[in-house]
Design an enzyme around this catalytic site. Structure first.
Site, PDB file in Angstrom:
ATOM      1  NE  ARG A  23      33.412  35.742  57.722  1.00 36.61           N
ATOM      2  CZ  ARG A  23      34.264  36.635  57.862  1.00 36.61           C
ATOM      3  NH1 ARG A  23      34.231  37.748  58.123  1.00 36.61           N
ATOM      4  NH2 ARG A  23      35.604  36.121  58.078  1.00 36.61           N
ATOM      5  CD  GLN A  46      47.557  47.912  29.117  1.00 31.56           C
ATOM      6  OE1 GLN A  46      48.414  48.658  28.928  1.00 31.56           O
ATOM      7  NE2 GLN A  46      46.656  47.284  28.538  1.00 31.56           N
ATOM      8  CG  ASP A  47      45.513  45.528  36.768  1.00 35.95           C
ATOM      9  OD1 ASP A  47      46.789  45.346  36.518  1.00 35.95           O
ATOM     10  OD2 ASP A  47      45.146  45.700  37.833  1.00 35.95           O
ATOM     11  NE  ARG A  58      38.189  36.908  24.981  1.00 36.94           N
ATOM     12  CZ  ARG A  58      37.692  37.983  24.718  1.00 36.94           C
ATOM     13  NH1 ARG A  58      38.254  38.836  23.527  1.00 36.94           N
ATOM     14  NH2 ARG A  58      36.300  38.234  24.789  1.00 36.94           N
ATOM     15  CG  HIS A  61      46.955  37.835  21.218  1.00 34.54           C
ATOM     16  ND1 HIS A  61      45.627  38.060  22.205  1.00 34.54           N
ATOM     17  CD2 HIS A  61      46.423  37.404  20.152  1.00 34.54           C
ATOM     18  CE1 HIS A  61      44.658  37.854  21.229  1.00 34.54           C
ATOM     19  NE2 HIS A  61      45.105  37.424  20.068  1.00 34.54           N
ATOM     20  CE  LYS A  70      49.607  39.375  27.277  1.00 37.70           C
ATOM     21  NZ  LYS A  70      48.920  38.894  26.281  1.00 37.70           N
ATOM     22  CE1 TYR A 130      45.802  40.812  29.034  1.00 38.67           C
ATOM     23  CE2 TYR A 130      43.503  39.819  29.495  1.00 38.67           C
ATOM     24  CZ  TYR A 130      44.299  40.609  28.972  1.00 38.67           C
ATOM     25  OH  TYR A 130      43.908  40.948  27.758  1.00 38.67           O
ATOM     26  CE  LYS A 167      44.284  40.187  18.072  1.00 34.91           C
ATOM     27  NZ  LYS A 167      44.465  41.217  19.350  1.00 34.91           N
ATOM     28  CG  ASP A 168      43.349  35.640  17.832  1.00 34.52           C
ATOM     29  OD1 ASP A 168      44.456  36.454  17.737  1.00 34.52           O
ATOM     30  OD2 ASP A 168      42.739  35.681  19.000  1.00 34.52           O
TER      31      ASP A 168
END
Length: 181
Positions: A23, A46-47, A58, A61, A70, A130, A167-168
């Site tokens: 299943r 926070q999620d 990404r 950071h 995280k 995360y 930003k990156d």
């Protein structure tokens, strides 16, 4: 669950117990009591959920002040996920560890406070989840250059030029950032 140490103390790979049959499957992605029993005692506040095309990179950071731990995982597709120790007092300052996370392998990766974090999506439609130990604070957010020669991160780009945010693209090198004490 199985907790796998990495080459740097702090970040760990977590393999949840997966119950599967014809299943589908079931797994616990977070259980405070079970994680605490394994020595992983966190308070998440926070999620987050992101979706990326293949080649999107990404990171790397971090927040300083207000560092975040995280717990990350992939629910569709796959990524190469990286944590870089940016604690100046650490004997591992500037070292990195990486792990492939995918919907297929169901692994999770704990990135503790004091580490920069980033990933590159290896498939279109990759969905990355995360849980964070501190709230997102735009005033504390910083980016470390993903391609800093001092880090020499082995990104599996195979000739692909990564897609970066503005930003990156403007991120600083390890020598330029204000790391943690």
């Amino acid at each position: 669950m199985n907790v796998i140490e990495t080459a740097i103390p702090g970040p760990v790979i977590i393999e949840p117990k997966v119950f599967g049959d014809d299943r589908g499957f079931f797994l616990e992605s977070w259980n405070a009591a079970r994680f605490r029993e394994a020595g992983l005692d966190f308070d998440f506040v926070q999620d987050n959920h992101s979706r990326s095309a293949k080649g999107v990179l990404r990171g790397l950071h971090f927040q300083n002040p207000n560092p975040q731990g995280k717990l990350v995982r992939v629910v569709a597709g796959r990524v190469w996920d990286v944590a870089v120790d940016i604690r100046r007092s650490s004997p591992n300052f500037g070292r990195w560890v990486g792990v492939e996370l995918s919907a297929a392998n169901k692994r999770m990766f704990w990135v503790p406070p004091g580490f920069a974090h980033g990933f590159v999506s290896l498939e279109d439609g990759t969905e990355f989840l995360y849980k964070c130990t501190a709230l997102y604070d735009p005033a504390s957010e910083h980016s470390l250059r993903w391609d800093d020669p001092a880090l020499a991160i082995e990104w599996p780009l195979e000739g692909v030029v990564p897609q970066l945010s503005g930003k990156d693209q403007a991120a600083l090198t390890l020598a330029e950032i204000e790391g943690y004490a």
